[in-house]
Write an enzyme that holds these catalytic residues in place. Structure first.
Site, PDB file in Angstrom:
ATOM      1  CB  SER A 180      -0.955  -0.053   1.198  1.00 42.05           C
ATOM      2  OG  SER A 180      -1.902   0.984   1.153  1.00 42.05           O
ATOM      3  CG  ASP A 348      -6.558  -3.051  -3.611  1.00 34.85           C
ATOM      4  OD1 ASP A 348      -7.066  -2.037  -3.109  1.00 34.85           O
ATOM      5  OD2 ASP A 348      -5.392  -3.430  -3.379  1.00 34.85           O
ATOM      6  CG  HIS A 377      -5.689  -2.076   0.198  1.00 36.87           C
ATOM      7  ND1 HIS A 377      -5.018  -1.720  -0.945  1.00 36.87           N
ATOM      8  CD2 HIS A 377      -5.048  -1.453   1.221  1.00 36.87           C
ATOM      9  CE1 HIS A 377      -4.024  -0.909  -0.638  1.00 36.87           C
ATOM     10  NE2 HIS A 377      -4.022  -0.733   0.674  1.00 36.87           N
TER      11      HIS A 377
END
Length: 407
Positions: A180, A348, A377
């Site tokens: 991320s 995601d 995610h």
């Protein structure tokens, strides 16, 4: 006092919706109170790593702008930190998380433990502002100046300094792993020639450099309302979900005002393989603080469709950058010779497949790709199937470069 209280209430209501990294919040939010945000009596090594039987040492890195960052070094249960035969791997966490993110599941499921058991010399990053890092040489964490940073500072100062530290300590190039925000930071840092020369290869989970096709409805709504700018205008600089005001607001929002069982899905996408039985434990460790300026920078990326430095506005940009718009991080500067591995998911809502493709189109190299249609995610670091779905493939990629020793 009245202005301060109202500011806190507004900010709490806004950023309660940004709990993208916590978990499937169908639990008692009072779990957030279990660890004090200023608890300096424990280390990550003593809290999560050594209790599981893994040797671990603590290190401190000072950045050029004075922040004191914690680095942990982890070996396999049968290993010796003084004689690590495998190559160094640096794990870089995401937004509102710290280095503990890589150790939140069992030793068979957590990437940090898995890499150590495969003989890698595991190093764990904790960027500025997180609970495990150690503040600043002169600035108080209560001061405005301490929180005057965004992800570009994490890339150009924090990550660059940690890579240099590990390189000097081990006399070896580094395998870099990010998730991320850790991928935003990694990609930006890898555009810098003095950093990339110390990196052997990089593996990116939920890779992000562009965010303009983000599908998370709550995030898009906040972006369109410019709530990040409102927060800064109110004089708020630190975003700490462990403050009593924000905990009470989250608790209130999740008791009749919002369906908090769907909150994570609305922000990160539907997570297929999340371990719901460990939610309480996750909340004992997450979230970590970040800065309002960091959120503003991320929202700028969504609005403008850029992968650029922080936009201060016309005149300050001219003064700081010598141009009216902030300079872009040029992904073509990442050498074609640098091996890259990426994994992304069809569910995601933050690392959208269109934006991932945008990133791929700008790179000189052709990374090895693992696409998981059902992954959201958080699955990339907390999936109960992560070893089979992801980590074995990643380790195979590292091993193919002739640097690792598997167990």
């Amino acid at each position: 006092m009245r202005r301060s209280l109202s500011s806190s209430l507004v900010v709490g209501a806004i950023f309660a919706l940004l709990l993208r990294e916590i978990s499937a919040i169908k639990t008692d939010v009072s779990n957030l109170r279990r660890r004090s945000p200023d608890d300096g009596t424990r280390s990550l090594c003593s809290h999560l790593i050594r209790p599981n039987g893994y040797p671990c040492t603590e290190h401190t890195v000072q950045t050029k702008d004075g922040y004191l960052l914690a680095l942990q070094r982890v070996s396999s249960r049968n290993g010796n930190l003084r004689v690590q035969c495998g190559p160094p791997v640096l794990l870089v966490h995401g937004l509102f998380m710290g280095g503990d993110a890589w150790f939140l599941d069992s030793t068979e499921e957590s990437l940090g433990f898995i890499l150590a058991d495969y003989g890698f010399d595991v190093w764990v990053a904790n960027v500025r502002g997180t609970h495990w890092s150690h503040g600043h040489v002169t600035l108080s964490e209560k001061s405005k100046g301490f929180w005057d940073w965004s992800w570009q500072d994490l890339a150009l100062y924090d990550l660059a300094e940690m890579i240099c530290f590990i390189n000097l300590k081990t006399s070896s190039k580094i395998f870099l792993v990010g998730h991320s925000q850790g991928t935003i930071v990694s990609l930006a840092a890898l555009t810098q020639p003095d950093v990339v020369e110390m990196v052997e290869a990089a593996a990116l989970l939920s890779p992000i450099s562009y965010l303009d096709h983000i599908t998370a409805p709550l995030v898009r709504r906040m972006v369109s309302m410019h709530l990040d700018q409102m927060v800064l205008a109110l004089g708020m600089h630190q975003l700490n979900f462990r403050s009593n005001v924000l905990i009470d607001l989250i608790d209130s929002l999740c008791n009749g005002h919002l369906d908090c069982n769907d909150l994570l899905t609305a922000i990160t996408g539907k997570n297929c393989c999340f371990n719901n039985s460990r939610v309480d434990f996750y909340l004992e460790n997450e979230p970590h603080p970040s800065s309002a300026k960091n959120i503003h920078h991320l929202f700028q990326m969504i609005r403008q469709g850029t992968f650029s430095q922080y936009d201060y506005g016309f005149f300050k940009n001219l003064r700081l950058y010598g141009q009216t718009k902030p300079p872009a991080f040029d992904l073509t500067r990442i050498p074609k010779s640098l091996p890259l591995w990426m994994s992304y998911g069809g569910n995601d809502a933050l690392a959208d497949v269109i934006d991932v493709q945008h990133t791929l189109n700008e790179l000189q190299s052709t990374p090895e790709l693992v696409y998981l249609e059902n992954y959201g995610h958080m699955d990339f670091i907390l999936s109960i199937n992560g070893k089979e779905d992801l980590y074995n493939n990643m380790i195979g990629f590292f091993s193919s470069l002739g640097k690792s020793s598997s167990s």
